[in-house]
Enzyme design. Sequence first.
Site, PDB file in Angstrom:
ATOM      1  N   CYS A 127       0.811  -1.363   0.066  1.00  0.00           N
ATOM      2  CA  CYS A 127      -0.086   0.033   0.138  1.00  0.00           C
ATOM      3  C   CYS A 127       0.830   1.191   0.056  1.00  0.00           C
ATOM      4  CB  CYS A 127      -1.018  -0.020   1.124  1.00  0.00           C
ATOM      5  SG  CYS A 127      -1.756  -1.538   1.531  1.00  0.00           S
TER       6      CYS A 127
ATOM      7  N   LEU B  58      -3.661  -1.887  -1.597  1.00  0.00           N
ATOM      8  CA  LEU B  58      -3.327  -2.789  -2.854  1.00  0.00           C
ATOM      9  C   LEU B  58      -3.839  -4.017  -1.962  1.00  0.00           C
ATOM     10  CD1 LEU B  58      -2.979  -3.661  -5.658  1.00  0.00           C
ATOM     11  CD2 LEU B  58      -0.187  -4.253  -4.650  1.00  0.00           C
ATOM     12  N   SER B  59      -4.977  -4.650  -2.318  1.00  0.00           N
ATOM     13  CA  SER B  59      -5.512  -6.097  -1.840  1.00  0.00           C
ATOM     14  C   SER B  59      -4.650  -7.189  -2.052  1.00  0.00           C
ATOM     15  CB  SER B  59      -7.085  -6.069  -1.791  1.00  0.00           C
ATOM     16  OG  SER B  59      -7.690  -5.216  -1.492  1.00  0.00           O
ATOM     17  N   ILE B  60      -4.229  -7.690  -1.025  1.00  0.00           N
ATOM     18  CA  ILE B  60      -3.397  -9.016  -1.315  1.00  0.00           C
ATOM     19  C   ILE B  60      -4.067  -9.958  -0.241  1.00  0.00           C
ATOM     20  CG2 ILE B  60      -1.230  -9.922  -0.871  1.00  0.00           C
ATOM     21  CD1 ILE B  60      -1.197  -7.829  -3.246  1.00  0.00           C
ATOM     22  N   ILE B  61      -4.301  -9.732   0.980  1.00  0.00           N
ATOM     23  CA  ILE B  61      -4.741 -10.846   2.035  1.00  0.00           C
ATOM     24  C   ILE B  61      -5.879 -10.135   2.780  1.00  0.00           C
ATOM     25  CG2 ILE B  61      -4.102 -11.838   4.216  1.00  0.00           C
ATOM     26  CD1 ILE B  61      -1.215 -11.922   3.242  1.00  0.00           C
TER      27      ILE B  61
ATOM     28  N   ASN C 128       2.055  -0.326   5.240  1.00  0.00           N
ATOM     29  CA  ASN C 128       2.515  -0.593   3.964  1.00  0.00           C
ATOM     30  C   ASN C 128       3.428  -1.960   4.263  1.00  0.00           C
ATOM     31  OD1 ASN C 128       3.503  -0.943   1.362  1.00  0.00           O
ATOM     32  ND2 ASN C 128       4.912   0.837   1.678  1.00  0.00           N
TER      33      ASN C 128
ATOM     34  N   GLU D  27       3.748  -6.426   4.202  1.00  0.00           N
ATOM     35  CA  GLU D  27       3.046  -7.748   4.657  1.00  0.00           C
ATOM     36  C   GLU D  27       3.805  -8.408   5.846  1.00  0.00           C
ATOM     37  OE1 GLU D  27       0.706  -9.012   3.248  1.00  0.00           O
ATOM     38  OE2 GLU D  27       0.500  -7.826   1.303  1.00  0.00           O
TER      39      GLU D  27
END
EC number: 6.3.5.4
Length: 632
Positions: free
Chosen positions: A2, A51-54, A75, A77
Amino acid sequence: MCGIAGLFHCGTPKPVDPARIKRMCDALEHRGPDGEGVWTDAGVGLGHRRLSIIDLEGSPQPMHAADGTAVLVFNGEIYNFRELRRELEGQGANFRTDGDSEVILAAWQRWGIDCLERLHGMFAFALYDRKRKELLLARDRLGVKPLFMAPLSDGSLAFASELKGLLAHPLLRRETDPLAVEDYMTWGYVPDHRSILKGVEKLPAGHFRLLKHGQPAPPPRQWWDVSFAERKKGKDADLSVELLHHMREGVTSRMEADVPLGAFLSGGVDSSSVVALMAESNRDPVTTCSIGFDVAALDETGYAEKVAGLFGTNHHSRTVQPDDFHEIDRLVGMFDEPFADASALPTWRVCQLAREHVTVALSGDGADEAFAGYRRQVFHAREEQARALLPEFLRKPIFGGLGAIWPKADWAPRPLRAKSTLQSLAQDGATGYARSLSVIPPEIRQKLFSDEFKRELGEYRAEQPFIDLMRNAPARSGLDRAQYADLKFWLQGDILTKVDRASMSVSLEAREPLLDHRLIEFAAQLPHRARVRGMQGKWLVKHTMERYLPDDILYRPKQGFVTPISDWFRGPLAAEAKAISSSAGLARTGWFNPRALAKIADDHIAKRADHGRILWQLLMLERSIKHLQVVR
């Protein structure tokens, strides 16, 4: 992955305009096209682009703790968030989402600042504790994710994932820092200890800042470092087993995503190793992407295709053409600060290609720094042996004298290009290694710079912070010191900056499994023989991966991800090279000697010397000045 931005008043809390936070976040839309959010309170404002990841639908930000006493924008993971979640639940924490963001909030509430040591991953975040009236700014161990900061005239501190987020604030000063120009012309990028704009800082990797209303803003504090001061013992076979365990752990931990995932594949040792371990742990074919060049000597697509065939990947490739140069202004816009690593162009292209197929891509970055995979590190290890045999009072006149008269034969076969080695041997190890890593040595910079600019720089030389880093490293040998400096200086300023900006420009999340901090800490303790053996760098990695990869992948000469800019400036881009010396943008700065710039271009085009990298640096600097609209 993000983009984050925000404002914090260290003095008397003042109202924060949500529209101002939104403008800062809008400048970061490419980092997070899937969602946005803004939260403000007295003296603080946090903004986020997602930004959608999980947990694609369940983790919007800014995120509030379950009890409402803390707010986060994040921002990155956290790869061990599920283990942390289970531990925290066992201690009474309740969770409303399935993502990693809420775990950071709960970890802060349970462990305070010590939560940072428990987070395994890549991150930059801002967490505001509403009870303590404190703002925590934190950056991951290796600096994979960036965070820019700047004090403003209204008493607030602005922060953002990229410089463009700060540029969206009207109170940001746009005055260039002359020391940053010296840094940039030396390294080809502006290192993390400086910014092209006066007053702007980058939070160092492995550091945090804890800010409180009504108190002066404290300097960053380090919460993690890597040490080369200890040595592992054991047979090669035992070390190899331990290495493979860490590599597998790094790769598999980074394969969790709720969106399509793939890998960059250059055909080199590192990316091929990552793909091999991905294929081992995944039933479905891995999606791989590679970029080639129209210059045969620099093209590795054949090796990438061979590895793709070995592991049955779903492989995609594309070729970079010389007319891609016309995208230079887009490159400049990605980086904001001048950035002259020419491999940024193919890196951006491979990110574009990957984004057509996946949302997350694993890379092989980090292994060269950690395991001594660069040729310069191997040479430095040999030079250190020579320095140990000859005292400085002999080395300096002998090698210094030879280096002064030896021609700079860029056109000659590599064994005959001894000038740099001789000059390096005349100096101590740290000074010599800094010289080997620099793009433009000090004697050439002195010719390029104007007399006025040299007076402005005074005694400052860009190599000195790097030299100090090596000399003060927690290390036992010259090789250790070189690798430490590469991890703390070069990796963050060049490699990770390049991958972050190029991938985020197309809304692609890039993950670096070989930068898992447990793997880095293991590598730093390896004996020399496991890193450099003969003239072979990264020995243990290559030996370990023999069970997966053929010798022509593991033991061929390292090529690197190099754009053929020298050829371009003698061919389709020759006119651009000639135009540099008369550039109005560079002339207005007063930094350079126009005659020296003209000679650089003429000598390169006539093949009297190879100045391709210098010309690229000057060109990127010129365009960056225009992009930033700076005041000299």
